[in-house]
Design an enzyme around this catalytic site. Structure first.
Site, PDB file in Angstrom:
ATOM      1  N   ARG A   1       2.710  -9.941  20.075  1.00  0.00           N
ATOM      2  CA  ARG A   1       3.943  -8.677  19.711  1.00  0.00           C
ATOM      3  C   ARG A   1       5.323  -9.362  19.999  1.00  0.00           C
ATOM      4  O   ARG A   1       6.146  -8.365  18.640  1.00  0.00           O
ATOM      5  CB  ARG A   1       3.438  -7.896  20.808  1.00  0.00           C
TER       6      ARG A   1
ATOM      7  N   GLN B   1      18.339  -8.255   5.922  1.00  0.00           N
ATOM      8  CA  GLN B   1      18.629  -6.836   4.884  1.00  0.00           C
ATOM      9  C   GLN B   1      20.194  -6.297   5.622  1.00  0.00           C
ATOM     10  O   GLN B   1      20.219  -5.288   4.719  1.00  0.00           O
ATOM     11  CB  GLN B   1      17.592  -6.101   5.201  1.00  0.00           C
TER      12      GLN B   1
ATOM     13  N   SER C   1      -2.826   3.141   7.632  1.00  0.00           N
ATOM     14  CA  SER C   1      -2.132   5.197   6.360  1.00  0.00           C
ATOM     15  C   SER C   1      -1.250   4.785   5.555  1.00  0.00           C
ATOM     16  O   SER C   1      -0.447   4.334   5.444  1.00  0.00           O
ATOM     17  CB  SER C   1      -1.749   5.697   8.026  1.00  0.00           C
TER      18      SER C   1
ATOM     19  N   ASP D   1       3.741  10.883  12.009  1.00  0.00           N
ATOM     20  CA  ASP D   1       3.399  11.344  14.023  1.00  0.00           C
ATOM     21  C   ASP D   1       3.737  12.844  13.778  1.00  0.00           C
ATOM     22  O   ASP D   1       3.075  13.431  14.080  1.00  0.00           O
ATOM     23  CB  ASP D   1       3.795  10.501  14.940  1.00  0.00           C
TER      24      ASP D   1
ATOM     25  N   HIS E   1       7.508   5.302  17.764  1.00  0.00           N
ATOM     26  CA  HIS E   1       6.429   4.569  16.639  1.00  0.00           C
ATOM     27  C   HIS E   1       5.829   3.865  17.094  1.00  0.00           C
ATOM     28  O   HIS E   1       5.860   3.105  16.906  1.00  0.00           O
ATOM     29  CB  HIS E   1       6.965   4.812  15.444  1.00  0.00           C
TER      30      HIS E   1
ATOM     31  N   ASN F   1       7.120  -2.130  10.921  1.00  0.00           N
ATOM     32  CA  ASN F   1       6.716  -1.847  12.880  1.00  0.00           C
ATOM     33  C   ASN F   1       7.515  -3.003  13.011  1.00  0.00           C
ATOM     34  O   ASN F   1       7.193  -4.236  12.083  1.00  0.00           O
ATOM     35  CB  ASN F   1       5.462  -1.820  12.646  1.00  0.00           C
TER      36      ASN F   1
ATOM     37  N   GLN G   1       0.228  -1.057   0.324  1.00  0.00           N
ATOM     38  CA  GLN G   1       0.377   0.014  -0.365  1.00  0.00           C
ATOM     39  C   GLN G   1       1.104   1.137   0.087  1.00  0.00           C
ATOM     40  O   GLN G   1       0.444   2.348  -0.782  1.00  0.00           O
ATOM     41  CB  GLN G   1      -0.797  -0.379   1.562  1.00  0.00           C
ATOM     42  N   ILE G   2       2.111   1.346   1.058  1.00  0.00           N
ATOM     43  CA  ILE G   2       2.755   2.208   0.511  1.00  0.00           C
ATOM     44  C   ILE G   2       3.131   3.020  -0.392  1.00  0.00           C
ATOM     45  O   ILE G   2       3.379   3.607  -0.934  1.00  0.00           O
ATOM     46  CB  ILE G   2       3.740   2.525   2.097  1.00  0.00           C
TER      47      ILE G   2
ATOM     48  N   ARG H   1       1.313  14.672  11.965  1.00  0.00           N
ATOM     49  CA  ARG H   1      -0.484  14.805  12.824  1.00  0.00           C
ATOM     50  C   ARG H   1      -0.794  15.422  13.258  1.00  0.00           C
ATOM     51  O   ARG H   1      -1.996  16.221  13.777  1.00  0.00           O
ATOM     52  CB  ARG H   1      -0.390  13.208  13.383  1.00  0.00           C
TER      53      ARG H   1
HETATM   54  P1  NAI Z   1       1.615  -3.656   2.806  1.00  0.00           P
HETATM   55  O1  NAI Z   1       1.053  -5.321   3.715  1.00  0.00           O
HETATM   56  O2  NAI Z   1       0.172  -3.169   1.732  1.00  0.00           O
HETATM   57  O3  NAI Z   1       2.302  -3.995   2.065  1.00  0.00           O
HETATM   58  C1  NAI Z   1       4.121  -4.043   2.881  1.00  0.00           C
HETATM   59  C2  NAI Z   1       4.645  -5.436   1.753  1.00  0.00           C
HETATM   60  O4  NAI Z   1       5.662  -5.474   1.692  1.00  0.00           O
HETATM   61  C3  NAI Z   1       3.334  -6.064   0.902  1.00  0.00           C
HETATM   62  O5  NAI Z   1       4.130  -6.588  -0.437  1.00  0.00           O
HETATM   63  C4  NAI Z   1       4.733  -7.228   1.044  1.00  0.00           C
HETATM   64  O6  NAI Z   1       4.662  -8.434   0.710  1.00  0.00           O
HETATM   65  C5  NAI Z   1       6.212  -6.407   1.109  1.00  0.00           C
HETATM   66  N1  NAI Z   1       6.835  -7.796   2.592  1.00  0.00           N
HETATM   67  C6  NAI Z   1       6.636  -8.303   3.763  1.00  0.00           C
HETATM   68  N2  NAI Z   1       8.030  -9.434   3.568  1.00  0.00           N
HETATM   69  C7  NAI Z   1       8.734  -8.695   3.063  1.00  0.00           C
HETATM   70  C8  NAI Z   1      10.487  -8.953   2.642  1.00  0.00           C
HETATM   71  N3  NAI Z   1      10.958  -9.827   3.649  1.00  0.00           N
HETATM   72  N4  NAI Z   1      10.642  -8.500   1.950  1.00  0.00           N
HETATM   73  C9  NAI Z   1      10.409  -7.344   1.086  1.00  0.00           C
HETATM   74  N5  NAI Z   1       9.274  -7.431   1.071  1.00  0.00           N
HETATM   75  C10 NAI Z   1       7.988  -8.213   2.227  1.00  0.00           C
HETATM   76  O7  NAI Z   1       1.124  -2.857   4.290  1.00  0.00           O
HETATM   77  P2  NAI Z   1       1.606  -1.514   3.858  1.00  0.00           P
HETATM   78  O8  NAI Z   1       0.573  -0.211   4.093  1.00  0.00           O
HETATM   79  O9  NAI Z   1       2.223  -0.339   3.023  1.00  0.00           O
HETATM   80  O10 NAI Z   1       3.162  -0.861   5.406  1.00  0.00           O
HETATM   81  C11 NAI Z   1       4.311  -1.453   5.494  1.00  0.00           C
HETATM   82  C12 NAI Z   1       4.421  -1.287   6.708  1.00  0.00           C
HETATM   83  O11 NAI Z   1       4.834  -0.133   7.047  1.00  0.00           O
HETATM   84  C13 NAI Z   1       3.815  -2.289   7.951  1.00  0.00           C
HETATM   85  O12 NAI Z   1       4.891  -2.679   8.348  1.00  0.00           O
HETATM   86  C14 NAI Z   1       3.127  -1.128   8.284  1.00  0.00           C
HETATM   87  O13 NAI Z   1       2.942  -1.149  10.013  1.00  0.00           O
HETATM   88  C15 NAI Z   1       3.576   0.363   8.653  1.00  0.00           C
HETATM   89  N6  NAI Z   1       3.723   1.716   9.122  1.00  0.00           N
HETATM   90  C16 NAI Z   1       5.086   2.340   9.639  1.00  0.00           C
HETATM   91  C17 NAI Z   1       4.465   3.694   9.555  1.00  0.00           C
HETATM   92  C18 NAI Z   1       5.346   4.933  10.501  1.00  0.00           C
HETATM   93  O14 NAI Z   1       5.030   5.360  10.893  1.00  0.00           O
HETATM   94  N7  NAI Z   1       6.792   4.136  10.548  1.00  0.00           N
HETATM   95  C19 NAI Z   1       3.256   4.456   8.887  1.00  0.00           C
HETATM   96  C20 NAI Z   1       2.448   3.244   8.051  1.00  0.00           C
HETATM   97  C21 NAI Z   1       3.018   1.876   7.978  1.00  0.00           C
END
Ligand code: NAI
Length: 326
Positions: free
Chosen positions: A98, A112, A239, A160, A188, A131, A15-16, A163
């Site tokens: 967790r 990595q 988000s 954050d 975070h 996260n 998504q991101i 926001r």
């Molecule tokens: P998402 O689930 O849509 O995308 C995550 C992607 O990572 C997926 O395509 C998945 O296949 C891939 N993935 C999983 N394991 C992997 C690996 N070993 N190597 C490479 N790719 C891998 O999640 P989204 O919404 O894009 O969020 C990504 C992360 O960011 C989540 O952990 C979320 O909790 C975190 N996040 C952190 C924020 C912050 O402020 N620090 C804010 C929003 C999200």
């Protein structure tokens, strides 16, 4: 400055990634004339989606965008990377503790980190988004030790921070661009400490400009801390657009510099700080940046309440660190 900068993005099929990649390719992150090439990493089952993303990036015909490589191999993704943005992480599944999440991600981020140390540019700037971001960044720094200095590894708390800026602007009835110097301290997570005591609105202290201390001492904290959960409840997804914007802001300010007289929040290694935060944590502080170097801003007044909350977020980070076995 290099003619073309190589940016690696992990979890790029997620998504991101979908919101982030066009911003990078447009020049929002590294400057309006800086050419970029992309190395996009995701796991093997996501390669088809990733190919679709690559097609769309081509179809955008971004003038600044060079090669876009897609891969499931970290060695390929991080090879020669100048900037690495790590969104790829294992999501928390129902019933998962967790601690289990932490250990699963510890494996990903230590692998990595090792590979980034081996193949990325030695000047590579790393931003961990997945996260638990702070602890994942610490795990990565430990694995890359001796090759990539810990001060080149950071975690995202800018969402954050943004926001908090948005809420201050709403409360003060002022445009967001007039608000600066809010602070997010610590992790975070729900224990993060949003702090407006140093914030300014049009050069005036934010508390004075908004004239609502009850709000800042009360609902404001939960509003910022729980904003991610609120978005999740409403969208059914976490988000993404705002996370992508925050990533771009973080890397932009780190590499191109913060505006004079202002600071932003970044989770960075706590080894040298004047706020009594123990060494060896990735902790969000107020920082100023210039040419890819951050410096923690000293001399910020910490109220007794903020101090107490900072200790709680420190305790959580210490616990995460020990669960990760570092
Ligand atoms: P998402 O689930 O849509 O995308 C995550 C992607 O990572 C997926 O395509 C998945 O296949 C891939 N993935 C999983 N394991 C992997 C690996 N070993 N190597 C490479 N790719 C891998 O999640 P989204 O919404 O894009 O969020 C990504 C992360 O960011 C989540 O952990 C979320 O909790 C975190 N996040 C952190 C924020 C912050 O402020 N620090 C804010 C929003 C999200």
């Amino acid at each position: 400055t290099k003619e073309v900068l190589r940016v690696a993005v992990t979890g790029a099929a997620g998504q991101i990634g979908y919101s982030l990649l066009p911003l990078i390719a447009r020049g929002n992150m590294l400057g309006a004339t800086q050419r970029v090439e992309l190395r996009l990493l995701d796991i093997e089952p996501a390669q088809k989606v990733l190919e679709g993303v690559r097609f769309e990036l081509q179809d955008c015909a971004f003038p600044l965008l060079g090669d876009v490589v897609i891969t499931h191999e970290p060695q390929v993704a991080f090879d020669g990377a100048d900037v690495a943005i790590l969104c790829g992480a294992f999501p928390r599944k129902p019933g998962m503790e967790r601690k289990d999440l932490l250990l699963t991600n510890a494996k990903i981020f230590s692998e990595q980190g090792r590979i980034i140390g081996d193949v990325a540019s030695p000047h590579c700037r790393v931003l961990v988004v997945g996260n638990p971001a702070n602890t994942n960044a610490l795990i990565l720094a430990t694995a890359a030790k001796g090759k990539i200095p810990a001060d080149q590894i950071t975690a995202l708390t800018r969402l954050d921070h943004n926001r908090a800026i948005a809420q201050v602007a709403l409360k003060a009835g002022a445009p967001v661009a007039s608000v600066s110097n809010v602070i997010i301290w610590g992790n975070h997570s729900g224990t993060q400490v949003p702090d407006v005591n140093s914030a300014v609105v049009n050069g005036q202290p934010a508390r004075q400009a908004a004239n609502d201390d009850a709000f800042f001492d009360g609902d404001f904290l939960g509003l910022v801390q729980q904003r991610g959960a609120e978005v999740m409840k409403l969208r059914g997804l976490s988000s993404a657009a705002s996370a992508a914007k925050a990533i771009v802001d973080h890397v932009h300010d780190w590499i191109l510099g913060t505006a004079p007289g202002t600071f932003v929040s970044m989770a960075v290694i706590s080894d040298i700080n004047s706020y009594k935060v123990p060494a060896g944590l990735m902790y969000s502080f107020p920082v100023q940046c210039s040419a890819g170097t951050w410096t923690i801003v000293d001399g910020v007044t910490v109220s007794p309440k903020v101090q107490e909350l900072m200790e709680a977020t420190t305790a959580e980070l210490l616990e995460e660190r020990s669960q990760a076995g570092i």
